[in-house]
Design an enzyme around this catalytic site. Structure first.
Site, PDB file in Angstrom:
ATOM      1  CE  LYS A   1     -15.381 -27.776  -1.475  1.00 15.07           C
ATOM      2  NZ  LYS A   1     -15.041 -27.498  -0.089  1.00 15.07           N
TER       3      LYS A   1
ATOM      4  CB  THR B   1     -12.650 -30.489   0.657  1.00 18.63           C
ATOM      5  OG1 THR B   1     -12.415 -29.377  -0.200  1.00 18.63           O
ATOM      6  CG2 THR B   1     -13.480 -30.014   1.794  1.00 18.63           C
TER       7      THR B   1
HETATM    8  O1  LIG Z   1     -13.941 -26.181   5.329  1.00 21.44           O
HETATM    9  P1  LIG Z   1     -14.780 -26.573   4.150  1.00 21.44           P
HETATM   10  O2  LIG Z   1     -15.068 -28.026   4.103  1.00 21.44           O
HETATM   11  O3  LIG Z   1     -16.004 -25.707   4.047  1.00 21.44           O
HETATM   12  O4  LIG Z   1     -13.912 -26.266   2.842  1.00 21.44           O
HETATM   13  C1  LIG Z   1     -13.411 -24.988   2.632  1.00 21.44           C
HETATM   14  C2  LIG Z   1     -13.142 -24.716   1.170  1.00 21.44           C
HETATM   15  O5  LIG Z   1     -14.312 -24.918   0.406  1.00 21.44           O
HETATM   16  C3  LIG Z   1     -11.997 -25.486   0.616  1.00 21.44           C
HETATM   17  O6  LIG Z   1     -11.762 -25.101  -0.711  1.00 21.44           O
END
Ligand SMILES: O=P(O)(O)OC[C@H](O)CO
Ligand SMILES: NC(=O)c1ccc[n+]([C@@H]2O[C@H](COP(=O)([O-])OP(=O)(O)OC[C@H]3O[C@@H](n4cnc5c(N)ncnc54)[C@H](O)[C@@H]3O)[C@@H](O)[C@H]2O)c1
Length: 325
Positions: free
Chosen positions: A184, A241
């Protein structure tokens, strides 16, 4: 169960706050002396989680041996640095709960695979899901997947970490839970590009749905279960995200979509955008598994400097296919 947390970034700090509920003592290992100082003296992590009041029951240290007294360790060091930290730690048979989301460059290993390689005696679990650290640390409602093959350990960890606003859902599918979180991050960069380049909300929804299809293809090929990928750690985290500039991966994509080079965008940050390191490894791993991942390939091309309009044109010009294939 006395908990230790390895990694004093935003997520390690938020998880220390979760584990310290009711002023239960928690040890937090941070690499940066200023983080240790700020957590211990001001009960705030000014470097990575500014503005959130932390429980005084969290004691930070930058000495790994100080975690010897802990009965279970939450491992929250970014994927590309995890091996270096885990190599220095005497783990023994203590459970390791992997909370980082990524795939290691070079080895193509998921974080639980790195942990198993380095500490074969230690049982592993994975905690993953839609979890912006600031929200969790402030006690806003959140639900996660807690995956572990051992039923007893899974239940003990799920009980220990759950609270009134933090729900843990058990699963025995460690691989599926890990793959959702790693993939993701790459897809969130793609959705950020859509935002930055002004390509519209239809395009973002299409990317989420087709990105989920490629996440599922890859996850199943690596031994994960479709229902795990459709759960909190896969689809749940993908939706979170891919829809907010609070995501570091999404905001990296916004910059790319505006035509800024990846090197410049990454040089500006102290915080981690795991998807940038995971994308090229995921492309290799997908090729090795014989899985088609066109959105991941497009993200790699953008990170390597290909112009946005050319990448979008070539994604849209691919031969038409059935949706379910
Ligand atoms: O800020 P990111 O894109 O690293 O996302 C944070 C977390 O993985 C969200 O679940
Ligand atoms: N922040 C979130 O909301 C969130 C939520 C869920 C999962 N995660 C995942 O948790 C992991 C940690 O992310 P974060 O948000 O806590 O980090 P962060 O961006 O807040 O901080 C960066 C972290 O990287 C560490 N670091 C930098 N260089 C290092 C090195 N050479 N060796 C060891 N460590 C080094 C820093 O000490 C710090 O802990 C990532 O895999 C991320 O995807 C983050």
């Amino acid at each position: 169960m006395k908990i230790g947390v390895l990694g004093g970034g935003a997520w390690g700090t938020a998880l220390a706050q979760v584990a310290a509920r009711g002023d239960t003592p928690v040890k937090l290992w941070a690499r940066e002396p200023e983080v240790v100082e700020s957590v211990n003296s001001a009960h705030e992590n000014r470097a990575f989680l500014a503005g959130v009041a932390l429980s005084p029951a969290i004691r930070a240290t930058n000495v790994l041996d100080d975690l010897d007294e802990c009965e279970a360790l939450l491992v929250v060091v970014p994927a590309q640095f995890l091996r270096g930290v885990l190599t220095q730690l005497a783990v023994g048979a203590r459970p390791l709960v992997l909370c980082a989301k990524g795939i290691e460059a070079g080895t193509r290993k998921l974080v639980a695979e790195i942990a198993r390689e380095l500490h074969p005696q230690a049982p592993v679990a994975v905690l993953s899901g839609p979890t912006f650290a600031h929200e969790v640390a402030k006690g806003l409602p959140t639900a996660v997947t807690l995956a572990c093959e051992d039923d007893g350990l899974r239940n003990a960890l799920a009980e220990r970490l759950a609270g009134p606003a933090f729900r843990t859902y058990g699963s025995s599918d460690v691989t599926g839970a890990e793959i959702g979180g790693a993939v993701k991050n790459v897809l969130a960069i793609a959705c950020g590009v859509v935002e930055g380049a002004g390509l519209g909300l239809n395009a973002r929804a299409a990317l989420i749905a087709r990105g989920f299809a490629e996440m599922t293809r890859f996850g199943v090929a690596r031994g994960g279960r479709p229902e795990t990928l459709a759960g909190l750690s896969g689809l749940g985290d993908l939706v979170l995200t891919c829809s907010s500039t609070n995501s570091r991966n999404f905001s990296l994509g916004v910059g790319l979509g505006q035509g800024r080079p990846a090197a410049e965008l990454l040089a500006d940050r102290r915080t981690v955008a795991e998807g940038a390191a995971t994308a090229p490894v995921l492309r290799e791993a997908a090729a090795a598994a014989g899985v088609e991942m066109p959105v991941t390939a497009a993200v790699c091309a953008l990170l390597e400097g290909a112009p946005v309009d050319a990448v979008v044109r070539s994604l849209l010009a691919r031969p038409l296919r059935g949706e379910a294939v």
